[in-house]
Scaffold this motif. Structure first.
Motif, PDB file in Angstrom:
ATOM      1  N   LEU A  73       0.898  -1.140  -0.004  1.00  0.00           N
ATOM      2  CA  LEU A  73      -0.038  -0.155  -0.008  1.00  0.00           C
ATOM      3  C   LEU A  73       0.929   1.254  -0.075  1.00  0.00           C
ATOM      4  N   PHE A  86      -6.205   1.728  11.381  1.00  0.00           N
ATOM      5  CA  PHE A  86      -6.583   0.422  11.608  1.00  0.00           C
ATOM      6  C   PHE A  86      -5.587  -0.079  12.584  1.00  0.00           C
ATOM      7  N   GLU A  88      -3.020  -2.868  13.845  1.00  0.00           N
ATOM      8  CA  GLU A  88      -1.965  -3.591  12.837  1.00  0.00           C
ATOM      9  C   GLU A  88      -2.294  -5.211  13.152  1.00  0.00           C
ATOM     10  N   VAL A  92      -8.953  -6.272   7.310  1.00  0.00           N
ATOM     11  CA  VAL A  92      -9.337  -4.765   6.874  1.00  0.00           C
ATOM     12  C   VAL A  92     -10.293  -5.578   5.691  1.00  0.00           C
ATOM     13  N   LEU A  98      -7.398   3.635   5.779  1.00  0.00           N
ATOM     14  CA  LEU A  98      -6.544   2.980   6.512  1.00  0.00           C
ATOM     15  C   LEU A  98      -5.544   4.182   7.118  1.00  0.00           C
ATOM     16  N   ALA A 183      -8.064   0.516   1.676  1.00  0.00           N
ATOM     17  CA  ALA A 183      -7.598  -0.875   1.448  1.00  0.00           C
ATOM     18  C   ALA A 183      -8.203  -1.404   0.050  1.00  0.00           C
ATOM     19  N   ARG A 188      -5.643  -9.276   5.576  1.00  0.00           N
ATOM     20  CA  ARG A 188      -4.970  -9.269   6.877  1.00  0.00           C
ATOM     21  C   ARG A 188      -3.747  -8.208   6.577  1.00  0.00           C
ATOM     22  N   VAL A 189      -4.129  -7.033   7.265  1.00  0.00           N
ATOM     23  CA  VAL A 189      -2.871  -5.889   7.091  1.00  0.00           C
ATOM     24  C   VAL A 189      -1.721  -6.190   7.999  1.00  0.00           C
ATOM     25  N   THR A 211       2.057   0.218   4.298  1.00  0.00           N
ATOM     26  CA  THR A 211       1.844  -1.020   5.146  1.00  0.00           C
ATOM     27  C   THR A 211       1.521  -2.180   3.852  1.00  0.00           C
ATOM     28  N   THR A 212       1.287  -3.566   4.217  1.00  0.00           N
ATOM     29  CA  THR A 212       1.028  -4.356   3.158  1.00  0.00           C
ATOM     30  C   THR A 212      -0.103  -5.063   3.598  1.00  0.00           C
ATOM     31  N   ILE A 213      -0.910  -5.610   2.740  1.00  0.00           N
ATOM     32  CA  ILE A 213      -2.119  -6.470   2.796  1.00  0.00           C
ATOM     33  C   ILE A 213      -2.087  -7.685   2.110  1.00  0.00           C
TER      34      ILE A 213
END
Length: 396
Positions: A73, A86, A88, A92, A98, A183, A188-189, A211-213
């Motif tokens: 992201l 959000f 951690e 999401v 976010l 998102a 899952r974030v 961040t990553t999802i």
């Protein structure tokens, strides 16, 4: 002197007594040997009859779990982070906000673009009216054709200015909307890599990673198959591929670390278009459901892929198998209750039992427990092969 003579006489008499005992034992041994050696008693062992089931040919591989969707992201616009909205490591949904960027400069830019659009629309309205009057005047020859061409050009220019202003207003609206970083997928974030108050860049390949999802349902299982397995599924003639050329959804069984057997069901989804010359393998992929939410990307998995049709197959317990320098073997109980060492070729496990590819036939009995060696006479206690479909209690 009499006591000395008595002592010497006793010492001389003792070997004769001992020698008599030894001779008596020897005589007993000779007497017993004359009757011939006694037949050794049969050794007690635990044995079971091999199991025959319909089992399809299969191959086992090692695979890795991967998320179907994985997103890094990054913001589409730059600015200061106002808030992180959000938890951690939590779940999401697609479209959920976010990160919130400072939107004041984008609100001002949007207001200016809307004002420019209204101004362009007013100018267009004025030029439209001037053009309409010019049409009447040129028809009455009150103005020259050149003057009318000027009015026509002004109208076209005003219309173009309106379209340009609309595009600028739409761009400002998008930038304002993008100050709320949402998102793009459900999943899952990860952790927040940037916290409130930091300046981030956006709108390019070098935009700040926020961040990553990763998606959580279902998962992909990637594994490499050998050339023989690839050829089994490569052609359409065998029915392994559909008319569109894609591999059919062949059943696949999956097990994670610590799981017995292959408890998870999956289906083959993809087979690569080439075999790597260096390794002689091709990448395959299966789709694995995750209803309990325990799976995560990066886990190792054992994969069993069916490579043939079901046929009668011999199965035994692993504890019946011995190993020596020549390979693997089992002890088979002959009809005369003696043992025969039999070399076997083993395959995969099926329902807790080991597939025997060669070496045994239906109805034969193998030793599971007991002190036994080839050629020995045994008194087997028959039990059911553990893991068999028709388990029975012990029987003499």
């Amino acid at each position: 002197m009499n006591w000395k003579r008595a002592a010497v006489g006793g010492a001389l008499a003792l070997p004769l007594v001992v020698g008599g005992l030894v001779l008596a034992r020897d005589e007993g041994s000779d007497a017993q040997g004359g009757a011939g050696p006694a037949k050794p008693a049969a050794a007690p062992v635990v044995a079971a009859e091999v199991v025959t089931r319909q089992v399809a040919d299969s191959a086992e591989f090692t695979g890795t779990l991967a998320a179907v969707q994985s997103v890094e992201l990054r913001p589409r616009v730059g600015g200061y982070i106002d808030a992180v909205r959000f938890q951690e490591g939590g779940l999401v949904t697609a479209g959920q906000v976010l990160f919130q960027l400072d939107a004041r400069t984008f609100e001002a830019a949007n207001a200016r673009a809307q004002a420019d659009l209204r101004q362009a629309e007013e100018r267009r309205t004025l030029t439209e009216k001037k053009f309409e009057r010019g049409e009447k005047l040129v028809a009455e020859q009150a103005i020259s054709r050149g003057d009318f061409d000027v009015l026509m050009a002004e109208r076209a220019e005003a219309r173009a200015r309106v379209e340009s202003a609309k595009a600028a207003a739409r761009s400002a609206e998008i930038d304002l909307h993008d100050t709320r970083v949402r998102a793009p997928v459900s999943g899952r974030v990860g952790r927040a890599l940037v916290t409130a108050g930091n300046l981030v860049s956006g709108g390019s390949a070098n935009a700040t990673l926020l961040t990553t999802i990763v998606s959580v349902e279902p998962f992909y299982v990637y594994f490499d198959v050998d050339e023989a397995t690839y050829l089994r599924f490569a052609g359409t003639a065998s029915g392994a591929r559909g008319k569109d050329g894609r591999v059919n959804a062949v059943p696949v069984r999956v097990a994670l670390t610590g799981e017995e057997g292959f408890p998870r069901e999956a289906r083959l989804d993809f087979l690569d278009n080439q075999v790597a010359a260096v390794t002689g393998t091709a990448r395959a992929r299966a789709v694995l459901p995750n209803p309990d939410g325990k799976l995560t990307a990066g886990l190792f998995a054992r994969v069993r892929l069916e490579t043939g049709t079901a046929r009668p197959t011999i199965l035994i317990q692993d504890q019946a198998v011995g190993t020596d320098q020549k390979g693997r073997y089992v002890l088979v109980v002959r009809p005369d209750q003696t043992l025969e060492q039999r070399r076997v070729e083993l395959g995969t496990t099926e329902g807790g039992l080991r597939v025997v590819r060669e070496g045994l036939s239906a109805g034969e009995r193998v030793v599971l427990k007991g002190m036994a060696r080839p050629g020995m006479a045994v008194a087997p206690t028959m039990v059911a092969m553990a893991g068999s479909e028709h388990a029975e209690g012990a029987r003499p």
